[in-house]
Write a protein that holds these residues in place. Structure first.
Motif, PDB file in Angstrom:
ATOM      1  N   UNK A 151       0.803  -1.160   0.022  1.00  0.00           N
ATOM      2  CA  UNK A 151      -0.067  -0.112  -0.262  1.00  0.00           C
ATOM      3  C   UNK A 151       0.796   1.298  -0.137  1.00  0.00           C
ATOM      4  N   UNK A 152       1.990   1.249   0.924  1.00  0.00           N
ATOM      5  CA  UNK A 152       2.764   2.354   0.889  1.00  0.00           C
ATOM      6  C   UNK A 152       3.707   2.552  -0.541  1.00  0.00           C
ATOM      7  N   UNK A 153       3.943   1.490  -1.267  1.00  0.00           N
ATOM      8  CA  UNK A 153       4.683   1.787  -2.324  1.00  0.00           C
ATOM      9  C   UNK A 153       3.594   2.601  -3.328  1.00  0.00           C
ATOM     10  N   UNK A 154       2.475   1.996  -3.275  1.00  0.00           N
ATOM     11  CA  UNK A 154       1.311   2.484  -4.331  1.00  0.00           C
ATOM     12  C   UNK A 154       0.976   4.010  -3.908  1.00  0.00           C
ATOM     13  N   UNK A 155       0.927   4.402  -2.532  1.00  0.00           N
ATOM     14  CA  UNK A 155       0.343   5.269  -2.022  1.00  0.00           C
ATOM     15  C   UNK A 155       1.805   6.772  -2.294  1.00  0.00           C
TER      16      UNK A 155
ATOM     17  N   UNK B   1      -4.629   3.475  -3.193  1.00  0.00           N
ATOM     18  CA  UNK B   1      -3.714   3.285  -2.220  1.00  0.00           C
ATOM     19  C   UNK B   1      -3.320   3.866  -1.175  1.00  0.00           C
ATOM     20  N   UNK B   2      -3.503   5.123  -1.228  1.00  0.00           N
ATOM     21  CA  UNK B   2      -3.340   6.231   0.028  1.00  0.00           C
ATOM     22  C   UNK B   2      -4.381   6.044   0.923  1.00  0.00           C
TER      23      UNK B   2
ATOM     24  N   UNK C 197      -5.231  10.368   9.114  1.00  0.00           N
ATOM     25  CA  UNK C 197      -5.878  11.579   8.419  1.00  0.00           C
ATOM     26  C   UNK C 197      -5.017  12.035   7.303  1.00  0.00           C
ATOM     27  N   UNK C 198      -3.603  11.919   7.378  1.00  0.00           N
ATOM     28  CA  UNK C 198      -2.518  12.331   6.355  1.00  0.00           C
ATOM     29  C   UNK C 198      -2.996  11.678   5.112  1.00  0.00           C
ATOM     30  N   UNK C 199      -3.103  10.397   5.042  1.00  0.00           N
ATOM     31  CA  UNK C 199      -3.277   9.606   3.789  1.00  0.00           C
ATOM     32  C   UNK C 199      -4.818   9.669   3.248  1.00  0.00           C
ATOM     33  N   UNK C 200      -5.542   9.634   4.214  1.00  0.00           N
ATOM     34  CA  UNK C 200      -7.170   9.922   3.660  1.00  0.00           C
ATOM     35  C   UNK C 200      -7.062  11.309   3.038  1.00  0.00           C
TER      36      UNK C 200
END
Length: 348
Positions: free
Chosen positions: A209-213, A220-221, A242-245
């Motif tokens: 997920x992190x690689x995608x985000x 991914x995020x 919250x940051x990734x959302x």
């Protein structure tokens, strides 16, 4: 009543692409193209399409791509197909785009094979045929083309044109993910997250997920944010959730928009703000996200962040209910029982 949060996953078939050669020199090719060399014609098409040293001119690009394509130049056939597909320099024509994609694909052009697979899957310019779609995706995938590998993985994941087979889906997602394809990285994360086609492993799910985000893929995020929200594979961290959302929401992902709305509703890592919650629920709802529609209905029912309005509450609950959202259905039925909507609103 409580607003709920839900992780949704979706996956997208890669769109059609084209091949470019940006090293061409205009004057050289203008001199040499008189000899009707298809390579020079192709390169001149690239120059005009990209505007390298000349005024960008899609009509001229089409003209030279067609000249080369008619002589059997596979990359020109591909690019001509894309220009027709997108309606650049020529009226949009899916049928002719399919014709040129097929020409390129039959010469083992991997991008042409993938693009032809897309047209078969979507039924664009040709009758929809998942079996043919799988055939061409596989051709591209076996040449190592990452988007073809991703698309073949999706077909196995969904059971379209092939029996549903998670192990094969995982295999092709991994092939593409290891080449840096961000959609496959997200899907590989999902496979580890849910234990589909592989043993469940939250740590590996987080890694993918992190690689995608980090490549800017909104889904991914959103999925990485949800792992932080739940504390799976990483320590629970509302701030990072919250940051990734927010990252995903600002890129237009409806699931992330709903989830960011929830953070504002609960006041988790942000100041509680019902207006902001309603704003993000609306963003997701207007894209057809059922959970966001249900949550926006709740905001209207309770008058939180918006003016209280039973009719609008019913409207959004119905939207979610029509997609099979059971909580929205229960809320709609409760409103009827309390005399806050008509029986006709229960017909879905």
């Amino acid at each position: 009543m409580r607003v709920l949060i839900l992780l949704l996953v979706s996956f997208y078939i890669a769109g059609c692409e084209e091949l470019h050669d940006t090293d061409a020199k205009t004057n050289t090719y203008l001199d040499r193209v008189k000899q009707k060399d298809p390579v020079d014609q192709f390169n001149l098409g690239v120059i005009y399409e990209q505007g390298n040293g000349v005024i960008q001119d899609y009509r001229q690009a089409i003209y030279w791509y067609r000249k080369a394509a008619e002589q059997g130049h596979a990359d020109a056939q591909l690019n001509l197909g894309v220009m027709l597909d997108e309606g650049r320099g020529v009226p949009q024509d899916d049928t002719e785009a399919v014709y040129w994609y097929r020409k390129a694909a039959e010469q083992e052009n991997a991008i042409g094979q993938n693009n032809l697979g897309v047209m078969y899957e979507e039924g664009t310019g040709i009758s929809q045929d998942y079996i043919q779609s799988v055939y061409w995706y596989r051709k591209a995938a076996e040449q190592g083309y990452a988007k073809g590998q991703n698309n073949l993985g999706v077909m196995y994941f969904e059971g379209k044109g092939v029996p549903q087979f998670d192990t094969q889906a995982f295999y092709w997602f991994r092939k593409a993910a290891e080449q840096g394809d961000r959609k496959s990285q997200n899907m590989l994360g999902f496979m580890y997250d849910k234990g589909r086609g592989v043993s469940k492993d939250d740590t590996k799910a987080i890694d993918w997920y992190r690689k995608s985000a980090e490549q800017g893929y909104a889904l991914g995020q959103s999925n990485l944010g949800f792992m932080y929200f739940q504390g799976r594979g990483v320590p629970q961290d509302d701030g990072k959730a919250e940051y990734w959302f927010r990252k995903g929401a600002e890129l237009g992902n409806a699931t992330a928009q709903n989830n960011l709305g929830f953070m504002y509703y609960e006041g988790r890592s942000v100041l509680q703000d019902y207006m902001q919650a309603a704003y993000w629920f609306r963003k997701g709802a207007e894209q057809g996200e059922a959970l966001a529609q249900s949550n926006l209905g709740f905001m209207y029912e309770e008058g939180k962040g918006v003016s209280q309005d039973d009719r609008k509450a019913v409207y959004w609950y119905r939207k979610a209910t029509e997609q099979g959202h059971t909580i929205a259905q229960s809320n709609l039925e409760r409103m009827y029982q309390n005399g806050r909507c008509d029986s006709i609103d229960l017909h879905y």
